[in-house]
Design a protein around this motif. Sequence first.
Motif, short mmCIF file in Angstrom:
data_model
loop_
_atom_site.label_atom_id
_atom_site.label_comp_id
_atom_site.label_asym_id
_atom_site.label_seq_id
_atom_site.Cartn_x
_atom_site.Cartn_y
_atom_site.Cartn_z
N ARG A 1 0.86 -1.19 0.00
CA ARG A 1 0.00 0.00 0.00
C ARG A 1 0.89 1.24 0.00
O ARG A 1 1.89 1.30 0.73
CB ARG A 1 -0.91 -0.01 1.23
CG ARG A 1 -2.05 0.98 1.18
CD ARG A 1 -3.02 0.79 2.34
NE ARG A 1 -3.71 -0.49 2.25
CZ ARG A 1 -4.73 -0.81 3.05
NH1 ARG A 1 -5.18 0.06 3.94
NH2 ARG A 1 -5.29 -1.99 2.93
N GLU A 2 0.52 2.22 -0.81
CA GLU A 2 1.34 3.42 -0.92
C GLU A 2 0.47 4.67 -0.85
O GLU A 2 -0.69 4.67 -1.26
CB GLU A 2 2.12 3.43 -2.25
CG GLU A 2 1.25 3.46 -3.48
CD GLU A 2 2.03 3.57 -4.78
OE1 GLU A 2 3.27 3.62 -4.74
OE2 GLU A 2 1.38 3.63 -5.84
N LEU A 3 1.07 5.73 -0.33
CA LEU A 3 0.38 7.00 -0.27
C LEU A 3 0.18 7.56 -1.67
O LEU A 3 1.12 7.59 -2.47
CB LEU A 3 1.18 8.00 0.58
CG LEU A 3 0.64 9.43 0.61
CD1 LEU A 3 -0.66 9.49 1.38
CD2 LEU A 3 1.67 10.37 1.23
N VAL A 4 -1.03 8.04 -1.94
CA VAL A 4 -1.31 8.72 -3.19
C VAL A 4 -1.31 10.23 -2.97
O VAL A 4 -0.60 10.97 -3.63
CB VAL A 4 -2.67 8.28 -3.77
CG1 VAL A 4 -2.98 9.06 -5.05
CG2 VAL A 4 -2.68 6.78 -4.02
N ALA A 5 -2.12 10.67 -2.01
CA ALA A 5 -2.22 12.09 -1.71
C ALA A 5 -2.89 12.27 -0.37
O ALA A 5 -3.67 11.40 0.05
CB ALA A 5 -3.02 12.83 -2.78
N ARG A 6 -2.59 13.38 0.31
CA ARG A 6 -3.25 13.69 1.56
C ARG A 6 -3.40 15.20 1.67
O ARG A 6 -2.63 15.95 1.06
CB ARG A 6 -2.50 13.13 2.76
CG ARG A 6 -1.11 13.68 2.94
CD ARG A 6 -0.38 12.93 4.05
NE ARG A 6 1.02 13.29 4.10
CZ ARG A 6 1.96 12.56 4.68
NH1 ARG A 6 1.62 11.41 5.28
NH2 ARG A 6 3.21 12.95 4.67
N GLY B 1 -5.76 22.19 7.52
CA GLY B 1 -5.39 23.57 7.19
C GLY B 1 -5.25 23.82 5.70
O GLY B 1 -5.09 24.97 5.28
N GLY B 2 -5.27 22.74 4.91
CA GLY B 2 -5.25 22.89 3.47
C GLY B 2 -3.97 22.46 2.77
O GLY B 2 -3.95 22.33 1.54
N SER B 3 -2.90 22.21 3.51
CA SER B 3 -1.67 21.79 2.84
C SER B 3 -1.82 20.37 2.31
O SER B 3 -2.60 19.57 2.84
CB SER B 3 -0.48 21.88 3.79
OG SER B 3 -0.68 21.07 4.92
N THR B 4 -1.09 20.08 1.24
CA THR B 4 -1.24 18.81 0.55
C THR B 4 0.12 18.15 0.29
O THR B 4 1.16 18.82 0.25
CB THR B 4 -1.93 18.99 -0.81
OG1 THR B 4 -1.18 19.92 -1.60
CG2 THR B 4 -3.34 19.53 -0.63
N ASN B 5 0.07 16.84 0.13
CA ASN B 5 1.23 16.07 -0.30
C ASN B 5 0.77 15.10 -1.38
O ASN B 5 -0.34 14.56 -1.28
CB ASN B 5 1.83 15.24 0.85
CG ASN B 5 2.29 16.10 2.01
OD1 ASN B 5 1.71 16.05 3.09
ND2 ASN B 5 3.34 16.88 1.80
N TYR B 6 1.63 14.87 -2.37
CA TYR B 6 1.32 13.94 -3.45
C TYR B 6 2.48 12.99 -3.68
O TYR B 6 3.65 13.36 -3.52
CB TYR B 6 1.08 14.69 -4.76
CG TYR B 6 -0.17 15.53 -4.81
CD1 TYR B 6 -0.14 16.87 -4.46
CD2 TYR B 6 -1.38 14.98 -5.21
CE1 TYR B 6 -1.28 17.64 -4.49
CE2 TYR B 6 -2.54 15.74 -5.26
CZ TYR B 6 -2.48 17.07 -4.90
OH TYR B 6 -3.62 17.84 -4.96
N ALA B 7 2.16 11.79 -4.10
CA ALA B 7 3.19 10.88 -4.58
C ALA B 7 3.71 11.44 -5.90
O ALA B 7 2.97 12.03 -6.69
CB ALA B 7 2.60 9.49 -4.80
N ASP B 8 4.99 11.23 -6.15
CA ASP B 8 5.59 11.72 -7.38
C ASP B 8 4.88 11.16 -8.62
O ASP B 8 4.75 11.85 -9.63
CB ASP B 8 7.07 11.33 -7.44
CG ASP B 8 7.92 12.11 -6.46
OD1 ASP B 8 9.05 11.67 -6.18
OD2 ASP B 8 7.45 13.16 -5.96
N SER B 9 4.40 9.94 -8.50
CA SER B 9 3.79 9.27 -9.66
C SER B 9 2.46 9.88 -10.08
O SER B 9 2.00 9.64 -11.20
CB SER B 9 3.61 7.78 -9.35
OG SER B 9 2.79 7.62 -8.22
N VAL B 10 1.84 10.66 -9.20
CA VAL B 10 0.52 11.22 -9.53
C VAL B 10 0.53 12.75 -9.58
O VAL B 10 -0.46 13.35 -10.02
CB VAL B 10 -0.56 10.75 -8.54
CG1 VAL B 10 -0.57 9.23 -8.42
CG2 VAL B 10 -0.40 11.40 -7.16
#
Length: 116
Positions: free
Chosen positions: A44-49, A53-62
């Motif tokens: 299982r891998e992180l896609v996005a969160r 407060g609105g800040s985001t993180n994305y996997a490089d692949s997406v």
Amino acid sequence: VQLQASGGGLVQPGGSLRLSCAASGSIRSPNYMGWYRQAPGKQRELVARIYSGGSTNYADSVRGRFTISRDNAKNTVYLQMNSLKPEDTAVYYCIYKASPTWSDTWGQGTLVTVSS
């Protein structure tokens, strides 16, 4: 907290889908909600969160293809997936984590299949 995910399905390469995940129960802040995915035979891998407060993180692949957003009034997170590729095929899981314990709460998975 309970999570209800929806929006998976079958789409052709290059197509789009939008996933939704609604949280119910005692929602605490700060928190984050997001999406993980698990393809057959893979971890299982992180896609996005997205944080409350609105800040985001994305996997490089997406990054650049997927957009995560949330409606705090509805306690709902969305994942807009564009330019889908066969390698995006996986079961997508919604996750919720909140202060102070930051323990994981998972939704049921929703299957996304990208195939012609």
